[in-house]
Design an enzyme around this catalytic site. Structure first.
Site, mmCIF file in Angstrom:
data_model
loop_
_atom_site.group_PDB
_atom_site.id
_atom_site.type_symbol
_atom_site.label_atom_id
_atom_site.label_comp_id
_atom_site.label_asym_id
_atom_site.label_seq_id
_atom_site.Cartn_x
_atom_site.Cartn_y
_atom_site.Cartn_z
ATOM 1 N N MET A 20 0.830 -1.194 0.000
ATOM 2 C CA MET A 20 0.000 0.000 0.000
ATOM 3 C C MET A 20 0.868 1.249 0.000
ATOM 4 O O MET A 20 1.827 1.345 0.761
ATOM 5 C CB MET A 20 -0.915 0.018 1.229
ATOM 6 C CG MET A 20 -2.025 -1.005 1.171
ATOM 7 S SD MET A 20 -3.198 -0.643 -0.134
ATOM 8 C CE MET A 20 -4.229 -2.096 -0.027
ATOM 9 N N CYS A 21 0.540 2.196 -0.832
ATOM 10 C CA CYS A 21 1.255 3.468 -0.911
ATOM 11 C C CYS A 21 0.518 4.515 -0.072
ATOM 12 O O CYS A 21 -0.554 4.265 0.465
ATOM 13 C CB CYS A 21 1.344 3.937 -2.362
ATOM 14 S SG CYS A 21 2.071 2.715 -3.483
#
Length: 269
Positions: A1-2
């Site tokens: 996840m960014c």
């Protein structure tokens, strides 16, 4: 996840967004609060911005280094000013290469896009089905291997097929297409996206078969008056609003904010 960040408002130095807030992207790179997978965002970074006076295509700065090791960015961000900025720090999906071709933001003409999310088992599931929906030019324009760039390609392809479509309409169609493919191939995905053409921000908080990552917006904070921010996590204490699950949020030229419901109809969302 960014972790994602979008800004629209008066032109300000980039470091006001990237470094000065107490929970900036720098902090979120090593101490995120709301990630649903992964622990840190150490697999690169990217910033895209628009010139505050000239009507030219946006500029991008990308690196595969962790943002805390990127020694050039602090100096650059002190002097570059913009009224429309997209930025992210990356946590790469397992198996995806750490190279520049896989760094966001992705750019096509005036458009920039950043993505937080995933398509499960992308190479074995939707990689080929997505490509089969693309026209030749868009197909050939893909440089990397990420699910993020392929989602961008679907969006650009929709705008090319229907040139009178707005970004909002193209994004909605893209999410519908992804959902149909995910149902057909029995996979899940999440697509928190922020898109800009320099005059507006369009964002989605959306998932099928899984939970959408966090996404918030803030308008007219005293520290950043006459502006709107969209972020994966609040970057400072303030009157942040959570974007609804299954929604597209738009911020127009005059900072008017609207939201539409695009929730998947399938009960397994």
């Amino acid at each position: 996840m960014c972790r994602l960040l979008g800004y629209l408002g008066p032109a300000i130095p980039l470091d006001h967004l990237l470094y000065k807030p107490e929970h900036s992207l720098i902090v979120q790179s090593y101490q995120p609060r709301e990630m649903t997978s992964g622990v840190v965002n150490a697999d690169g970074l990217g910033i895209g911005w628009y010139h505050p006076q000239r009507n030219v295509d946006p500029f991008t700065y990308k690196s595969t280094l962790p943002i805390w090791n990127e020694t050039n960015l602090p100096e650059l961000s002190r002097y570059v000013e913009s009224g429309c900025v997209l930025a992210y720090v990356r946590s790469a999906t397992a198996g995806q290469a750490l190279d520049m071709s896989n760094c966001q933001p992705f750019r096509e003409g005036r458009l920039l896009l950043i993505h937080n999310g995933f398509i499960s088992n992308f190479r074995e599931s939707l990689y080929r089905p997505i490509r089969e929906k693309l026209g030749d030019r868009i197909y050939q324009s893909i440089n990397g291997t990420t699910d993020s760039e392929h989602i961008f390609a679907l969006l650009i392809n929709q705008l090319e097929v229907s040139p009178n479509s707005t970004i909002i309409e193209a994004l909605h169609t893209t999410l519908i297409t992804l959902t149909e493919l995910a149902k057909a191939y029995e996979v899940n995905f999440s697509a928190n996206l922020i898109i800009s053409d320099g005059h507006q921000l369009v964002a989605s908080r959306y998932a099928y078969g899984t939970t959408a990552p966090s996404l918030y917006w803030l308008r007219d904070d005293p520290t950043f008056p006459d502006s709107v921010m969209i972020a994966s996590e609040p970057i400072f204490a303030g009157n942040w609003h959570e974007c609804p699950h299954g929604s597209i949020l738009t911020v127009g030229k005059n900072l008017e904010i609207s939201s539409i419901d695009v929730s998947p109809t399938d009960a397994s969302q």
